[in-house]
Design a protein around this motif. Structure first.
Motif, PDB file in Angstrom:
ATOM      1  N   LEU A 120     -35.081 -14.982  47.367  1.00  0.00           N
ATOM      2  CA  LEU A 120     -34.111 -15.660  46.516  1.00  0.00           C
ATOM      3  C   LEU A 120     -34.856 -16.159  45.290  1.00  0.00           C
ATOM      4  N   GLY A 121     -34.368 -15.768  44.119  1.00  0.00           N
ATOM      5  CA  GLY A 121     -35.028 -16.160  42.883  1.00  0.00           C
ATOM      6  C   GLY A 121     -34.025 -16.550  41.827  1.00  0.00           C
ATOM      7  N   ALA A 122     -34.459 -17.384  40.901  1.00  0.00           N
ATOM      8  CA  ALA A 122     -33.606 -17.812  39.798  1.00  0.00           C
ATOM      9  C   ALA A 122     -34.473 -18.099  38.583  1.00  0.00           C
ATOM     10  N   LYS A 123     -33.939 -17.810  37.410  1.00  0.00           N
ATOM     11  CA  LYS A 123     -34.617 -18.167  36.173  1.00  0.00           C
ATOM     12  C   LYS A 123     -33.579 -18.514  35.115  1.00  0.00           C
ATOM     13  N   ALA A 124     -33.983 -19.346  34.157  1.00  0.00           N
ATOM     14  CA  ALA A 124     -33.080 -19.769  33.088  1.00  0.00           C
ATOM     15  C   ALA A 124     -33.877 -19.956  31.806  1.00  0.00           C
ATOM     16  N   ASN A 125     -33.272 -19.572  30.686  1.00  0.00           N
ATOM     17  CA  ASN A 125     -33.865 -19.729  29.365  1.00  0.00           C
ATOM     18  C   ASN A 125     -32.910 -20.539  28.495  1.00  0.00           C
ATOM     19  N   VAL A 126     -33.433 -21.592  27.893  1.00  0.00           N
ATOM     20  CA  VAL A 126     -32.674 -22.406  26.943  1.00  0.00           C
ATOM     21  C   VAL A 126     -33.485 -22.464  25.659  1.00  0.00           C
ATOM     22  N   GLY A 127     -32.943 -21.874  24.580  1.00  0.00           N
ATOM     23  CA  GLY A 127     -33.698 -21.805  23.340  1.00  0.00           C
ATOM     24  C   GLY A 127     -32.854 -22.093  22.122  1.00  0.00           C
ATOM     25  N   GLY A 128     -33.375 -22.933  21.237  1.00  0.00           N
ATOM     26  CA  GLY A 128     -32.774 -23.164  19.941  1.00  0.00           C
ATOM     27  C   GLY A 128     -33.563 -22.460  18.864  1.00  0.00           C
ATOM     28  N   GLN A 129     -33.392 -22.909  17.635  1.00  0.00           N
ATOM     29  CA  GLN A 129     -34.081 -22.248  16.528  1.00  0.00           C
ATOM     30  C   GLN A 129     -35.586 -22.496  16.554  1.00  0.00           C
ATOM     31  N   ASP A 130     -36.003 -23.684  16.996  1.00  0.00           N
ATOM     32  CA  ASP A 130     -37.411 -24.055  16.907  1.00  0.00           C
ATOM     33  C   ASP A 130     -38.090 -24.252  18.258  1.00  0.00           C
ATOM     34  N   HIS A 131     -37.324 -24.383  19.340  1.00  0.00           N
ATOM     35  CA  HIS A 131     -37.906 -24.636  20.649  1.00  0.00           C
ATOM     36  C   HIS A 131     -37.224 -23.754  21.694  1.00  0.00           C
ATOM     37  N   ALA A 132     -37.991 -23.365  22.709  1.00  0.00           N
ATOM     38  CA  ALA A 132     -37.435 -22.553  23.797  1.00  0.00           C
ATOM     39  C   ALA A 132     -38.133 -22.928  25.097  1.00  0.00           C
ATOM     40  N   LEU A 133     -37.358 -22.947  26.180  1.00  0.00           N
ATOM     41  CA  LEU A 133     -37.879 -23.287  27.499  1.00  0.00           C
ATOM     42  C   LEU A 133     -37.398 -22.263  28.512  1.00  0.00           C
ATOM     43  N   ALA A 190     -47.150 -21.145  22.633  1.00  0.00           N
ATOM     44  CA  ALA A 190     -46.469 -21.386  23.904  1.00  0.00           C
ATOM     45  C   ALA A 190     -47.471 -21.875  24.935  1.00  0.00           C
ATOM     46  N   ILE A 191     -46.959 -22.655  25.879  1.00  0.00           N
ATOM     47  CA  ILE A 191     -47.743 -23.073  27.030  1.00  0.00           C
ATOM     48  C   ILE A 191     -46.958 -22.747  28.289  1.00  0.00           C
ATOM     49  N   GLY A 192     -47.621 -22.131  29.252  1.00  0.00           N
ATOM     50  CA  GLY A 192     -46.961 -21.722  30.489  1.00  0.00           C
ATOM     51  C   GLY A 192     -47.716 -22.227  31.709  1.00  0.00           C
ATOM     52  N   TYR A 193     -46.982 -22.390  32.800  1.00  0.00           N
ATOM     53  CA  TYR A 193     -47.571 -22.906  34.041  1.00  0.00           C
ATOM     54  C   TYR A 193     -46.954 -22.168  35.224  1.00  0.00           C
ATOM     55  N   GLN A 194     -47.794 -21.933  36.249  1.00  0.00           N
ATOM     56  CA  GLN A 194     -47.306 -21.307  37.483  1.00  0.00           C
ATOM     57  C   GLN A 194     -48.005 -21.941  38.683  1.00  0.00           C
ATOM     58  N   HIS A 195     -47.212 -22.209  39.723  1.00  0.00           N
ATOM     59  CA  HIS A 195     -47.768 -22.684  40.991  1.00  0.00           C
ATOM     60  C   HIS A 195     -47.346 -21.710  42.084  1.00  0.00           C
ATOM     61  N   LEU A 196     -48.312 -21.248  42.867  1.00  0.00           N
ATOM     62  CA  LEU A 196     -48.058 -20.323  43.973  1.00  0.00           C
ATOM     63  C   LEU A 196     -48.494 -20.975  45.275  1.00  0.00           C
ATOM     64  N   ARG A 238     -42.080 -22.861  24.349  1.00  0.00           N
ATOM     65  CA  ARG A 238     -42.538 -22.195  23.132  1.00  0.00           C
ATOM     66  C   ARG A 238     -42.000 -22.920  21.891  1.00  0.00           C
ATOM     67  N   VAL A 239     -42.866 -23.045  20.899  1.00  0.00           N
ATOM     68  CA  VAL A 239     -42.529 -23.683  19.631  1.00  0.00           C
ATOM     69  C   VAL A 239     -42.583 -22.641  18.515  1.00  0.00           C
ATOM     70  N   ASN A 240     -41.536 -22.602  17.702  1.00  0.00           N
ATOM     71  CA  ASN A 240     -41.449 -21.656  16.593  1.00  0.00           C
ATOM     72  C   ASN A 240     -42.182 -22.213  15.380  1.00  0.00           C
ATOM     73  N   LEU A 241     -43.126 -21.447  14.848  1.00  0.00           N
ATOM     74  CA  LEU A 241     -43.881 -21.852  13.669  1.00  0.00           C
ATOM     75  C   LEU A 241     -43.411 -21.153  12.404  1.00  0.00           C
ATOM     76  N   SER A 242     -42.424 -20.264  12.537  1.00  0.00           N
ATOM     77  CA  SER A 242     -42.002 -19.442  11.409  1.00  0.00           C
ATOM     78  C   SER A 242     -40.659 -19.916  10.875  1.00  0.00           C
ATOM     79  N   HIS A 243     -40.497 -19.785   9.570  1.00  0.00           N
ATOM     80  CA  HIS A 243     -39.217 -20.073   8.925  1.00  0.00           C
ATOM     81  C   HIS A 243     -38.574 -18.796   8.399  1.00  0.00           C
ATOM     82  N   SER A 244     -39.097 -17.656   8.856  1.00  0.00           N
ATOM     83  CA  SER A 244     -38.589 -16.357   8.421  1.00  0.00           C
ATOM     84  C   SER A 244     -38.140 -15.564   9.630  1.00  0.00           C
ATOM     85  N   ASP A 245     -36.995 -14.896   9.527  1.00  0.00           N
ATOM     86  CA  ASP A 245     -36.492 -14.075  10.634  1.00  0.00           C
ATOM     87  C   ASP A 245     -37.313 -12.811  10.833  1.00  0.00           C
TER      88      ASP A 245
END
Length: 686
Positions: free
Chosen positions: A170-183, A233-239, A219-226
Motif C-alpha cells: 500500500l503506497g501513497a504520494k502527494a505533490n503540492v506546488g505553487g509558483q515558488d515552492h513545491a512539496l 531541493a532537499i529530500g529525506y527518506q527513512h527505511l 523544492r524552491v524555485n530560483l527562476s523568474h522565467s518559464d
C-alpha cells in the motif's frame, strides 16, 4: 508549468535540443528509447506502476534485454547485466549511489527505491557513457523517482496483493506546488505475511517480510522565467525493514534502519547548465540465524550488528556538445558478530573500513555527417583503509590468531588510480535503419568485502554460494576491454534491436581455492574444508541480447526480449559464477481503449556452464505462462493476473542455494521459484 528533469543526463543537457522516439513493447510500459542529436545512448525502461506486482523494484529487471536479478530473498535483489552483478553495476536511486549497511548485501541499492514514488527503472543498454556513473564496468541502472513539481497539485494511492505468500503493498504520494515552492511526500508499506510455496507445493522459508518507507522533497524555485529551470531541493527518506527472510544467505534480517538526505540544485550560468547534489546516508542493520529460521542444536547462535555511513557528491557542467563533472563517494563500514547465549564471544567482521572514491570526467558528443559520436573519459582515484580487528577466540585458536595478527600488522591502506575511456557511435543509414558501435576501456576497484574480509566467513556481498571466503588487500583494479555491435530497424509495425557484445576483463576478481594453511585451518574449525580467497584472475564474457516488437493489428501486438550470455575464465578452463541462463520472453498484448490484456511466455534454458571452482550446481530449463488483464481509466486503474499459470516447479539459477534447515527444501539444495501466484493491483490518481 516548470517541469523538472528526471535524471542527471537530462539535468546536464537541459539546454540541448533532443528528440525522443519511444516504442512501447507491452502493457508493462517497457520502452526502447532512441535519443538523437545529443543522445546519451540507448536506454530501456520499465514503469513499476503498470507492471505486475513486485515486492522489490529489482524484479523489473527481468523485463529488460540483457538484465536479470540475483534474488537472495523477497526484498534482497541484486542487479545483473550481461553476466556482471553487484558493485560492478552502477546503480543509482534518485540520482545517487549510497552504500548499504549489510556486508552480505541484504539492503541492496535497489531495495532503497520506493515503489510508489518511482517513475521508472532505466538501464543504459550497451556500454554506459562515463557521465552515467563512477564505476560502470557492468553497466548503469537508474531508478528515476518523482520530484516536487511547481504549479501542480496531484497525488496517487496504489495497492497490490499476491496470494502466494500473502504479500501486499500500500503506497501513497502527494505533490503540492505553487509558483515558488513545491512539496512532495510519499509512503510505502510492504508486508509478506506467509512463506511462499513452489510449484511442487514446497514451502520456502523464511520468505516473510515487513518493510516501511517514508520520504519527501521540498523544492524552491530560483527562476523568474518559464524557459529556465533553476531550483534547490532537499529530500529525506527513512527505511525500516524487519523480520525479513533471506533463505539463500546464512542469516535473516532482524532489522534495517536507514536515513538518507539529499540536497540538490540546478542553475544556468552564462549559458552553462550547472547541476549538483550532496547526499548522506546513515544505515544500521541487525541479522541473525535463529529468529526467522530453525537453528539446529549443534549450531551456535550468531547475531551480526552492522552499520555504515555514506556520502555522495557531484557537480556537472554542460554546454552544447560538452559535459564535465566531479564526483566524490565516501563510505565507512563496521560489522560485529556476537553470540546472544555467550557474552564472551565477539568477532570484528569489519572494523572501520573506509572506501573512498574521487573522480572527474569529460564527455563530448556531436553529429558528424550521418554519425553521432560520443567520446568520454573518467579518471578515478580509490582510497581504502581499515582499523585493527579482534576475535575473542584468538587466544585458544592459533590459526585465528595468526590471521588476526597478520591483518593487524599489515599496511591496510590502499591507493589506486583508474581510467575509463568510452567511444559510442551511431550511424543513421536512413529513418528506419541505424548501426551501433561501442568501444571502451573501463576499470573498477575491489569491494571492501573482497579486500578486508580477514577470517573465513560468508560476508561476501551476496554471492550466496555457501562458501567461506577471505579477502586480499592488494587486489589489482579490474580492467575491461569492451566491444558492442548492434543495429536498430524500425517501421510503422515492426522494430528490432539486436546487440552482440564482448567483454575481456584482466584482473577479474573472484574466489579461488585458498592454499593458506592458517585460512584452511580456521575454516575447518567452522566446518568448511575448502575455503576460498578473493584473487585476480582473467575472464571474458560475450553474448547477444535482442528486443523486438510487431504490431499484428490495431489492437494486437507481440513483443520479445531475449538474451544469451557466456562467462568464462581465460586463465583456466572454467566458467564464471552465477551467469544468467539463456532466456526468451514473448508476450501477446491486447489494447482497446482503456482495456488491456497480456499473455506472456517465459522460456529459460538449462544452465550447464557453471563454475567448478565455486562448486556451482547446474539447473534445468523450464517454461512459464503468465496472464493479466486490466482497465486503465483517466484517474484510476485496476489489473489482475496469474503468474506461473500452470504451477510449474523449477529451480531459479540466480536465486542461490537454500541455507535453512528443517524445511521442505534440503540445506544446500538449489532455491526453487515461486509457484502459481494470483494477484490484483490498483491505483487512484488525482
Amino acid at each position: 508549468m516548470m517541469k523538472l528533469p528526471t535524471s542527471l543526463v537530462s539535468l546536464s543537457l537541459a539546454s540541448t535540443l533532443i528528440s525522443v522516439t519511444p516504442s512501447y513493447a507491452d502493457d508493462n510500459d517497457i520502452e526502447i528509447i532512441e535519443i538523437t542529436g545529443q543522445h546519451q545512448g540507448i536506454s530501456s525502461a520499465v514503469s513499476p506502476e503498470s507492471s505486475v506486482p513486485k515486492t522489490d523494484i529489482s524484479g523489473l529487471l527481468e523485463n529488460l534485454p540483457g538484465a536479470a536479478v540475483n534474488s537472495n530473498g523477497p526484498v534482497t535483489g541484486i542487479a545483473q547485466y550481461r553476466g556482471l552483478f553487484g558493485d560492478r553495476v552502477n546503480t543509482q536511486v534518485n540520482g545517487v549511489s549510497l552504500p548499504g549497511a549489510g556486508p552480505n548485501a541484504m539492503d541492496t541499492p535497489l531495495s532503497y527505491a520506493s515503489l510508489i514514488n518511482s517513475e521508472s527503472l532505466e538501464m543504459t543498454r550497451g556500454i554506459a557513457p562515463v557521465s552515467s556513473g563512477v564505476d560502470t564496468l557492468g553497466g548503469s541502472i537508474k531508478v528515476v523517482e518523482s520530484q516536487a513539481n511547481f504549479d501542480e497539485t496531484s497525488g496517487k494511492v496504489a495497492g497490490q496483493y499476491q496470494d502466494n505468500g500473502q504479500r501486499s503493498h500500500l503506497g501513497a504520494k502527494a505533490n503540492v506546488g505553487g509558483q515558488d515552492h513545491a512539496l512532495l511526500v510519499y509512503t510505502d508499506i510492504l508486508k509478506g505475511q506467509d512463506n511462499i510455496t513452489t510449484g511442487g507445493n514446497k514451502e520456502i522459508k523464511p520468505t516473510t517480510y515487513d518493510k516501511t518507507m517514508v520520504g519527501g522533497q521540498y523544492r524552491v524555485n530560483l527562476s523568474h522565467s518559464d524557459s529556465i529551470d533553476e531550483s534547490i531541493a532537499i529530500g529525506y527518506q527513512h527505511l525500516e525493514t524487519t523480520a525479513a527472510g533471506t533463505p539463500a544467505l546464512p542469516m535473516d534480517i532482524d532489522f534495517i534502519r536507514t536515513d538518507r538526505i539529499k540536497v540538490e540544485g540546478e542553475h544556468e550560468i552564462n549559458h552553462w547548465d550547472l547541476n549538483w547534489h550532496l547526499a548522506y546516508s546513515d544505515a544500521k542493520h541487525g541479522m541473525d540465524n535463529f529468529s526467522e529460521r530453525m537453528k539446529m542444536p549443534t549450531m551456535n547462535a550468531r547475531y551480526n550488528s552492522a552499520d555504515s555511513t555514506g556520502f555522495d557528491g557531484e557537480i556537472s557542467f554542460g554546454k552544447e556538445a560538452w559535459l564535465f563533472g566531479l564526483n566524490t563517494q565516501l563510505s565507512e563500514h563496521n560489522s560485529v558478530i556476537s553470540d546472544p547465549t555467550n557474552a564472551m564471544f565477539n568477532v570484528d567482521n569489519f572494523n572501520g573500513v573506509k572506501d573512498n572514491t574521487y573522480s572527474a570526467f569529460a564527455q563530448w558528443q556531436q553529429d558528424i555527417g550521418q554519425w553521432n559520436w560520443q567520446l568520454g573519459a573518467r579518471v578515478k582515484h580509490y582510497q581504502t583503509d581499515a582499523d585493527e580487528v579482534e576475535h575473542s577466540m584468538a587466544g585458544s585458536m592459533p590459526a585465528i590468531k595468526t590471521l588476526m595478527d597478520r591483518y593487524n600488522d599489515a599496511d591496510r591502506s590502499q591507493s589506486q588510480t583508474g581510467l575509463d575511456l568510452v567511444i559510442n557511435g551511431r550511424y543513421q543509414v536512413n529513418e528506419q535503419l541505424s548501426w551501433i558501435l561501442g568501444l571502451a576501456r573501463k576499470q573498477d576497484s575491489a569491494s571492501y568485502q573482497q579486500r578486508y574480509l580477514w577470517v573465513p566467513m560468508q560476508s561476501t556481498g551476496g554471492l550466496a554460494d555457501g562458501r567461506t571466503y577471505v579477502g586480499q588487500m592488494d587486489l589489482e583494479l579490474e580492467t575491461a576491454y569492451q566491444l558492442e555491435l548492434g543495429t536498430e530497424f524500425t517501421t510503422d509495425k515492426f522494430s528490432i534491436s539486436p546487440r552482440i557484445f564482448f567483454n575481456r576483463i584482466d584482473n577479474y576478481i573472484q574466489g579461488v581455492q585458498s592454499s593458506d594453511p592458517a585460512v584452511i585451518m580456521a575454516a575447518q574449525m567452522m566446518g568448511d574444508d575448502n575455503p576460498m580467497q578473493f584473487a585476480n584472475v582473467d575472464a571474458q564474457l560475450y553474448g547477444m541480447d535482442v528486443a523486438a516488437l510487431y504490431q499484428l493489428a490495431d489492437n494486437w501486438k507481440i513483443d520479445m526480449n531475449a538474451s544469451y550470455i557466456k562467462g568464462e575464465r581465460r586463465d583456466i578452463d572454467d566458467n564464471l559464477y552465477r551467469i544468467a541462463p539463456p532466456k526468451v520472453n514473448l508476450g501477446l498484448n491486447y489494447q482497446n481503449g482503456h482495456w488491456q490484456g497480456r499473455i506472456e511466455g517465459v522460456a529459460v534454458a538449462a544452465q550447464n556452464e557453471v563454475s567448478e571452482t565455486q562448486l556451482e550446481a547446474t539447473t534445468a530449463g523450464y517454461a512459464l505462462m503468465n496472464i493479466s488483464a486490466g482497465y486503465n481509466a483517466d484517474s484510476w486503474m485496476l489489473k489482475a493476473g496469474v503468474n506461473n499459470l500452470f504451477d510449474t516447479e523449477y529451480e531459479d539459477h540466480l536465486a542461490g542455494y537454500n541455507r535453512v534447515m528443517g524445511g521442505d527444501l534440503a540445506s544446500g539444495e538449489r532455491m526453487q521459484g515461486i509457484g502459481m501466484n494470483a494477484w490484483v493491483t490498483g491505483e487512484y490518481r488525482f
